[in-house]
Motif scaffolding. Sequence first.
Motif, PDB file in Angstrom:
ATOM      1  N   MET A 141       0.847  -1.187   0.000  1.00  0.00           N
ATOM      2  CA  MET A 141       0.000   0.000   0.000  1.00  0.00           C
ATOM      3  C   MET A 141       0.886   1.240   0.000  1.00  0.00           C
ATOM      4  SD  MET A 141      -2.596   1.420   2.906  1.00  0.00           S
ATOM      5  CE  MET A 141      -4.065   0.694   2.240  1.00  0.00           C
ATOM      6  N   ALA A 142       0.525   2.182  -0.850  1.00  0.00           N
ATOM      7  CA  ALA A 142       1.253   3.447  -0.934  1.00  0.00           C
ATOM      8  C   ALA A 142       0.979   4.279   0.324  1.00  0.00           C
ATOM      9  CB  ALA A 142       0.812   4.215  -2.171  1.00  0.00           C
ATOM     10  N   GLU A 143       1.840   5.245   0.542  1.00  0.00           N
ATOM     11  CA  GLU A 143       1.647   6.169   1.658  1.00  0.00           C
ATOM     12  C   GLU A 143       0.317   6.910   1.487  1.00  0.00           C
ATOM     13  OE1 GLU A 143       2.731   7.649   5.284  1.00  0.00           O
ATOM     14  OE2 GLU A 143       3.825   6.158   4.115  1.00  0.00           O
ATOM     15  N   ILE A 144      -0.372   7.137   2.566  1.00  0.00           N
ATOM     16  CA  ILE A 144      -1.666   7.819   2.499  1.00  0.00           C
ATOM     17  C   ILE A 144      -1.447   9.309   2.315  1.00  0.00           C
ATOM     18  CG2 ILE A 144      -3.782   8.358   3.737  1.00  0.00           C
ATOM     19  CD1 ILE A 144      -3.642   5.675   5.022  1.00  0.00           C
ATOM     20  N   ASN A 145      -2.189   9.877   1.407  1.00  0.00           N
ATOM     21  CA  ASN A 145      -2.139  11.294   1.104  1.00  0.00           C
ATOM     22  C   ASN A 145      -2.529  12.104   2.347  1.00  0.00           C
ATOM     23  OD1 ASN A 145      -3.618  13.841   0.209  1.00  0.00           O
ATOM     24  ND2 ASN A 145      -2.588  13.230  -1.687  1.00  0.00           N
ATOM     25  N   GLN A 146      -1.730  13.117   2.683  1.00  0.00           N
ATOM     26  CA  GLN A 146      -1.991  13.945   3.863  1.00  0.00           C
ATOM     27  C   GLN A 146      -3.318  14.701   3.762  1.00  0.00           C
ATOM     28  OE1 GLN A 146      -0.309  14.072   6.874  1.00  0.00           O
ATOM     29  NE2 GLN A 146       0.671  12.291   5.979  1.00  0.00           N
ATOM     30  N   ASP A 147      -3.711  15.087   2.556  1.00  0.00           N
ATOM     31  CA  ASP A 147      -4.995  15.765   2.386  1.00  0.00           C
ATOM     32  C   ASP A 147      -6.150  14.833   2.751  1.00  0.00           C
ATOM     33  OD1 ASP A 147      -3.841  18.149   1.576  1.00  0.00           O
ATOM     34  OD2 ASP A 147      -3.982  17.660  -0.553  1.00  0.00           O
ATOM     35  N   LEU A 148      -6.005  13.547   2.417  1.00  0.00           N
ATOM     36  CA  LEU A 148      -7.044  12.582   2.766  1.00  0.00           C
ATOM     37  C   LEU A 148      -7.142  12.431   4.278  1.00  0.00           C
ATOM     38  CD1 LEU A 148      -9.185  10.521   1.903  1.00  0.00           C
ATOM     39  CD2 LEU A 148      -7.358   8.819   1.729  1.00  0.00           C
ATOM     40  N   ILE A 149      -6.006  12.359   4.941  1.00  0.00           N
ATOM     41  CA  ILE A 149      -6.013  12.271   6.407  1.00  0.00           C
ATOM     42  C   ILE A 149      -6.702  13.492   6.998  1.00  0.00           C
ATOM     43  CG2 ILE A 149      -4.570  12.235   8.482  1.00  0.00           C
ATOM     44  CD1 ILE A 149      -2.491  10.665   6.783  1.00  0.00           C
ATOM     45  N   SER A 150      -6.361  14.665   6.506  1.00  0.00           N
ATOM     46  CA  SER A 150      -6.979  15.900   6.978  1.00  0.00           C
ATOM     47  C   SER A 150      -8.486  15.900   6.722  1.00  0.00           C
ATOM     48  CB  SER A 150      -6.321  17.100   6.293  1.00  0.00           C
ATOM     49  OG  SER A 150      -6.932  18.295   6.697  1.00  0.00           O
ATOM     50  N   ILE A 184      -7.004   3.609  10.886  1.00  0.00           N
ATOM     51  CA  ILE A 184      -8.394   3.365  10.464  1.00  0.00           C
ATOM     52  C   ILE A 184      -8.517   3.565   8.958  1.00  0.00           C
ATOM     53  CG2 ILE A 184     -10.758   4.230  10.605  1.00  0.00           C
ATOM     54  CD1 ILE A 184     -10.188   4.856  13.596  1.00  0.00           C
ATOM     55  N   ILE A 185      -7.922   4.637   8.452  1.00  0.00           N
ATOM     56  CA  ILE A 185      -7.972   4.912   7.008  1.00  0.00           C
ATOM     57  C   ILE A 185      -7.317   3.775   6.230  1.00  0.00           C
ATOM     58  CG2 ILE A 185      -7.152   6.428   5.157  1.00  0.00           C
ATOM     59  CD1 ILE A 185      -7.356   8.755   7.237  1.00  0.00           C
ATOM     60  N   LYS A 186      -6.135   3.347   6.665  1.00  0.00           N
ATOM     61  CA  LYS A 186      -5.432   2.264   5.969  1.00  0.00           C
ATOM     62  C   LYS A 186      -6.278   0.994   5.935  1.00  0.00           C
ATOM     63  CE  LYS A 186      -0.652   3.667   6.739  1.00  0.00           C
ATOM     64  NZ  LYS A 186       0.631   3.339   7.387  1.00  0.00           N
ATOM     65  N   ARG A 187      -6.859   0.637   7.072  1.00  0.00           N
ATOM     66  CA  ARG A 187      -7.692  -0.561   7.116  1.00  0.00           C
ATOM     67  C   ARG A 187      -8.925  -0.399   6.242  1.00  0.00           C
ATOM     68  NH1 ARG A 187      -5.998   0.115  12.299  1.00  0.00           N
ATOM     69  NH2 ARG A 187      -8.013   0.908  13.043  1.00  0.00           N
ATOM     70  N   GLY A 188      -9.493   0.800   6.228  1.00  0.00           N
ATOM     71  CA  GLY A 188     -10.656   1.059   5.388  1.00  0.00           C
ATOM     72  C   GLY A 188     -10.331   0.933   3.911  1.00  0.00           C
ATOM     73  N   ILE A 189      -9.192   1.467   3.513  1.00  0.00           N
ATOM     74  CA  ILE A 189      -8.773   1.377   2.105  1.00  0.00           C
ATOM     75  C   ILE A 189      -8.546  -0.078   1.716  1.00  0.00           C
ATOM     76  CG2 ILE A 189      -6.855   1.887   0.535  1.00  0.00           C
ATOM     77  CD1 ILE A 189      -6.702   4.664   1.917  1.00  0.00           C
ATOM     78  N   ILE A 190      -7.873  -0.822   2.569  1.00  0.00           N
ATOM     79  CA  ILE A 190      -7.640  -2.241   2.283  1.00  0.00           C
ATOM     80  C   ILE A 190      -8.973  -2.967   2.156  1.00  0.00           C
ATOM     81  CG2 ILE A 190      -6.773  -4.400   3.278  1.00  0.00           C
ATOM     82  CD1 ILE A 190      -4.459  -2.659   4.478  1.00  0.00           C
ATOM     83  N   PHE A 191      -9.881  -2.717   3.064  1.00  0.00           N
ATOM     84  CA  PHE A 191     -11.195  -3.360   3.050  1.00  0.00           C
ATOM     85  C   PHE A 191     -11.970  -3.021   1.781  1.00  0.00           C
ATOM     86  CE2 PHE A 191     -15.750  -3.028   3.951  1.00  0.00           C
ATOM     87  CZ  PHE A 191     -16.026  -4.333   4.310  1.00  0.00           C
ATOM     88  N   GLU A 242      -7.916  -0.960  -6.907  1.00  0.00           N
ATOM     89  CA  GLU A 242      -7.570   0.211  -6.102  1.00  0.00           C
ATOM     90  C   GLU A 242      -8.493   1.346  -6.491  1.00  0.00           C
ATOM     91  OE1 GLU A 242      -3.475   1.321  -6.112  1.00  0.00           O
ATOM     92  OE2 GLU A 242      -2.810  -0.736  -5.758  1.00  0.00           O
ATOM     93  N   LEU A 243      -9.201   1.883  -5.511  1.00  0.00           N
ATOM     94  CA  LEU A 243     -10.171   2.949  -5.763  1.00  0.00           C
ATOM     95  C   LEU A 243      -9.550   4.320  -5.526  1.00  0.00           C
ATOM     96  CD1 LEU A 243     -13.176   1.282  -3.919  1.00  0.00           C
ATOM     97  CD2 LEU A 243     -12.713   1.286  -6.377  1.00  0.00           C
ATOM     98  N   ASN A 244     -10.195   5.332  -6.063  1.00  0.00           N
ATOM     99  CA  ASN A 244      -9.762   6.716  -5.902  1.00  0.00           C
ATOM    100  C   ASN A 244     -10.514   7.316  -4.720  1.00  0.00           C
ATOM    101  OD1 ASN A 244      -9.240   9.434  -6.036  1.00  0.00           O
ATOM    102  ND2 ASN A 244      -9.636   9.616  -8.220  1.00  0.00           N
ATOM    103  N   TYR A 245      -9.782   7.647  -3.667  1.00  0.00           N
ATOM    104  CA  TYR A 245     -10.392   8.234  -2.473  1.00  0.00           C
ATOM    105  C   TYR A 245     -10.129   9.738  -2.372  1.00  0.00           C
ATOM    106  CZ  TYR A 245     -10.650   3.339  -1.276  1.00  0.00           C
ATOM    107  OH  TYR A 245     -10.911   1.991  -1.309  1.00  0.00           O
ATOM    108  N   LEU A 246      -9.424  10.288  -3.349  1.00  0.00           N
ATOM    109  CA  LEU A 246      -9.061  11.696  -3.289  1.00  0.00           C
ATOM    110  C   LEU A 246     -10.123  12.617  -3.868  1.00  0.00           C
ATOM    111  CD1 LEU A 246      -5.284  11.407  -4.231  1.00  0.00           C
ATOM    112  CD2 LEU A 246      -6.330  11.490  -1.953  1.00  0.00           C
ATOM    113  N   GLU A 247     -10.915  12.105  -4.779  1.00  0.00           N
ATOM    114  CA  GLU A 247     -11.974  12.904  -5.400  1.00  0.00           C
ATOM    115  C   GLU A 247     -13.320  12.495  -4.827  1.00  0.00           C
ATOM    116  OE1 GLU A 247     -11.762  12.626  -9.636  1.00  0.00           O
ATOM    117  OE2 GLU A 247      -9.640  13.161  -9.689  1.00  0.00           O
ATOM    118  N   GLU A 248     -14.270  13.412  -4.882  1.00  0.00           N
ATOM    119  CA  GLU A 248     -15.614  13.103  -4.401  1.00  0.00           C
ATOM    120  C   GLU A 248     -16.188  11.973  -5.235  1.00  0.00           C
ATOM    121  OE1 GLU A 248     -16.950  14.157  -1.640  1.00  0.00           O
ATOM    122  OE2 GLU A 248     -15.288  15.529  -1.275  1.00  0.00           O
ATOM    123  N   SER A 249     -16.471  10.870  -4.594  1.00  0.00           N
ATOM    124  CA  SER A 249     -16.956   9.682  -5.280  1.00  0.00           C
ATOM    125  C   SER A 249     -17.634   8.778  -4.262  1.00  0.00           C
ATOM    126  CB  SER A 249     -15.789   8.933  -5.935  1.00  0.00           C
ATOM    127  OG  SER A 249     -14.906   8.459  -4.926  1.00  0.00           O
TER     128      SER A 249
END
Length: 101
Positions: free
Chosen positions: A1-10, A32-39, A47-54
Amino acid sequence: MAEINQDLISDVKIYLDITWADDNTDKKVTGIIKRGIIFLDDKAGAELNYLEESRARELLMEYCRYTRDGILDKFMINYAPFLTDLRAGNGGAYDNETTNV
């Protein structure tokens, strides 16, 4: 898994109404975010896009909220149709978009 984007954490912290800065809280939220992304990626089969509204981002935010509230089992029940759609829709990923988290 790639490093989580800081904007997503924020964004997740804002969604969860976490307005304070604390290393332990940040570590917990990041986990929690990492586990959620894996799930969710596992449910989608991609791999889904979590950075854009979707839909994927909405599900991740809700996964984080339910997990933080200690009711992840309720997430599975309340969002079961959406989780099923993750795999069925567009070959497994909403909008055929895969990108970095």
